[in-house]
Design a protein around this motif. Structure first.
Motif, mmCIF file in Angstrom:
data_model
loop_
_atom_site.group_PDB
_atom_site.id
_atom_site.type_symbol
_atom_site.label_atom_id
_atom_site.label_comp_id
_atom_site.label_asym_id
_atom_site.label_seq_id
_atom_site.Cartn_x
_atom_site.Cartn_y
_atom_site.Cartn_z
ATOM 1 N N GLY A 62 0.805 -1.217 0.000
ATOM 2 C CA GLY A 62 0.000 0.000 0.000
ATOM 3 C C GLY A 62 0.834 1.261 0.000
ATOM 4 O O GLY A 62 0.355 2.331 0.397
ATOM 5 N N ILE A 63 2.080 1.157 -0.464
ATOM 6 C CA ILE A 63 2.972 2.327 -0.503
ATOM 7 C C ILE A 63 2.619 3.165 -1.725
ATOM 8 O O ILE A 63 2.712 2.696 -2.861
ATOM 9 C CB ILE A 63 4.445 1.887 -0.567
ATOM 10 C CG1 ILE A 63 4.822 1.089 0.689
ATOM 11 C CG2 ILE A 63 5.363 3.097 -0.737
ATOM 12 C CD1 ILE A 63 6.200 0.446 0.611
ATOM 13 N N ASN A 64 2.223 4.404 -1.504
ATOM 14 C CA ASN A 64 1.927 5.285 -2.634
ATOM 15 C C ASN A 64 2.723 6.580 -2.583
ATOM 16 O O ASN A 64 2.472 7.507 -3.360
ATOM 17 C CB ASN A 64 0.422 5.588 -2.704
ATOM 18 C CG ASN A 64 -0.139 6.080 -1.384
ATOM 19 O OD1 ASN A 64 0.560 6.720 -0.603
ATOM 20 N ND2 ASN A 64 -1.399 5.772 -1.118
ATOM 21 N N GLY A 65 3.655 6.664 -1.665
ATOM 22 C CA GLY A 65 4.535 7.820 -1.570
ATOM 23 C C GLY A 65 5.855 7.407 -0.958
ATOM 24 O O GLY A 65 5.916 6.420 -0.218
ATOM 25 N N VAL A 66 6.892 8.137 -1.292
ATOM 26 C CA VAL A 66 8.227 7.799 -0.788
ATOM 27 C C VAL A 66 8.903 9.041 -0.217
ATOM 28 O O VAL A 66 8.543 10.166 -0.589
ATOM 29 C CB VAL A 66 9.100 7.194 -1.923
ATOM 30 C CG1 VAL A 66 8.659 5.779 -2.216
ATOM 31 C CG2 VAL A 66 9.071 8.037 -3.195
ATOM 32 N N PRO A 67 9.864 8.842 0.720
ATOM 33 C CA PRO A 67 10.433 7.556 1.134
ATOM 34 C C PRO A 67 9.471 6.776 2.028
ATOM 35 O O PRO A 67 8.610 7.352 2.694
ATOM 36 C CB PRO A 67 11.682 7.958 1.911
ATOM 37 C CG PRO A 67 11.306 9.279 2.524
ATOM 38 C CD PRO A 67 10.494 9.973 1.457
ATOM 39 N N PHE A 68 9.661 5.462 2.031
ATOM 40 C CA PHE A 68 8.884 4.591 2.903
ATOM 41 C C PHE A 68 9.826 3.540 3.467
ATOM 42 O O PHE A 68 10.498 2.832 2.721
ATOM 43 C CB PHE A 68 7.745 3.917 2.134
ATOM 44 C CG PHE A 68 6.669 3.374 3.031
ATOM 45 C CD1 PHE A 68 5.515 4.096 3.288
ATOM 46 C CD2 PHE A 68 6.824 2.134 3.642
ATOM 47 C CE1 PHE A 68 4.523 3.597 4.129
ATOM 48 C CE2 PHE A 68 5.848 1.626 4.478
ATOM 49 C CZ PHE A 68 4.687 2.360 4.726
ATOM 50 N N THR A 93 7.475 -5.687 9.283
ATOM 51 C CA THR A 93 6.492 -5.574 10.361
ATOM 52 C C THR A 93 6.082 -4.130 10.606
ATOM 53 O O THR A 93 4.900 -3.830 10.795
ATOM 54 C CB THR A 93 7.052 -6.159 11.670
ATOM 55 O OG1 THR A 93 7.407 -7.530 11.460
ATOM 56 C CG2 THR A 93 6.035 -6.071 12.804
ATOM 57 N N TYR A 94 7.050 -3.218 10.595
ATOM 58 C CA TYR A 94 6.785 -1.812 10.860
ATOM 59 C C TYR A 94 6.993 -1.002 9.590
ATOM 60 O O TYR A 94 7.984 -1.204 8.867
ATOM 61 C CB TYR A 94 7.708 -1.285 11.957
ATOM 62 C CG TYR A 94 7.492 -1.944 13.303
ATOM 63 C CD1 TYR A 94 6.578 -1.426 14.220
ATOM 64 C CD2 TYR A 94 8.200 -3.093 13.639
ATOM 65 C CE1 TYR A 94 6.381 -2.036 15.442
ATOM 66 C CE2 TYR A 94 8.000 -3.717 14.866
ATOM 67 C CZ TYR A 94 7.094 -3.182 15.763
ATOM 68 O OH TYR A 94 6.878 -3.798 16.968
ATOM 69 N N GLY A 95 6.083 -0.073 9.323
ATOM 70 C CA GLY A 95 6.213 0.808 8.177
ATOM 71 C C GLY A 95 6.214 2.261 8.600
ATOM 72 O O GLY A 95 5.406 2.668 9.442
ATOM 73 N N VAL A 96 7.123 3.033 8.035
ATOM 74 C CA VAL A 96 7.221 4.462 8.354
ATOM 75 C C VAL A 96 7.165 5.235 7.043
ATOM 76 O O VAL A 96 8.028 5.058 6.171
ATOM 77 C CB VAL A 96 8.527 4.794 9.104
ATOM 78 C CG1 VAL A 96 8.578 6.286 9.424
ATOM 79 C CG2 VAL A 96 8.650 3.969 10.375
#
Length: 235
Positions: free
Chosen positions: A176-182, A188-191
């Motif tokens: 579900g990443i639609n922008g960066v940086p990610f 397990t953890y997403g920022v």
């Protein structure tokens, strides 16, 4: 611990995020046990090899703002970047397709110089105004970052690492990443975004604690009075 970072080399926030993550990692007690991998993300997959016009003109057209407003956005970003050790020169930036740059980064991973290649590509685009979509420019940049020029040229003349780039992008979609940086820690953890170093450090600490829980013994037997504690004994 494994940290994967999705980003694009023409993304100023990604470069800023790199600096902030490096600052967080330098303060992380277990930094020597962290493996960092750069993942591919194209902000504009349909971009031509080199885009006509300057970056401010493109920004104004894309977001429906005036040229003056676009220049102001660039000035603000330049000031933000300077606080994190970057020197941006958007007036020299030459936009273009970044697919080959991402393939070069994958070659860097295979040769153990991925971070150096990523760093060099950021600087080439954001500071030096290099042609980020031009194969021969990429060969030179790669060689300056530690790659073999002949191998880099051969890779870019083929479709090698194309599947790896697309796999990264499919994984980004799955997350579900639609922008960066990610930033993804141990899957397990997403920022999302170029968070402050303090925030990134907090996530690293949390992820480490979760994957390395302290071993606590369950008390058994009778009262613990027959023991010495804190340098003294009850007798």
């Amino acid at each position: 611990m494994k940290v994967e970072i999705w980003s694009d080399v023409v993304c100023p926030w990604c470069a800023i995020g790199k600096r902030r993550f490096e600052k967080a990692l330098a303060q992380f007690a277990h930094r020597d046990e962290v493996e960092v991998t750069w993942r591919s993300f194209e902000l504009d997959p349909g971009a031509p090899q080199e885009r006509e016009g300057d970056l401010a003109e493109h920004l104004a057209s894309k977001y429906g703002v005036s040229r003056e407003q676009a220049d102001g956005m660039h000035r603000q970003m330049t000031e933000t970047a300077a606080a994190d050790g970057w020197e941006f020169h958007f007036e020299h930036a030459r936009g273009g397709n970044t697919f080959d740059a991402h393939r070069l980064i994958h070659l860097g991973a295979e040769r153990g110089v991925q971070d150096a290649v990523k760093e060099r590509l950021f600087r080439a685009y954001l500071t030096e105004g290099e042609r980020i979509g031009d194969p021969e420019t990429l060969v030179r940049i790669g060689a300056e970052a530690g790659l073999d020029a002949d191998e880099a040229r051969a890779v870019l003349a083929s479709d090698r690492f194309a599947d790896e780039v697309r796999a990264d992008e499919r994984q980004a979609q799955a997350f579900g990443i639609n922008g960066v940086p990610f930033f993804v820690i141990d899957r397990t953890y997403g920022v999302s975004g170029a968070q402050p170093a303090e925030t990134l450090l907090e996530v690293l600490d949390t992820a480490w604690a979760k994957s390395h829980p302290r071993q606590v013994l369950t008390p058994a037997g009778g009262p613990d009075g027959s023991a010495c504690t804190d340098g003294s004994c009850a007798v």
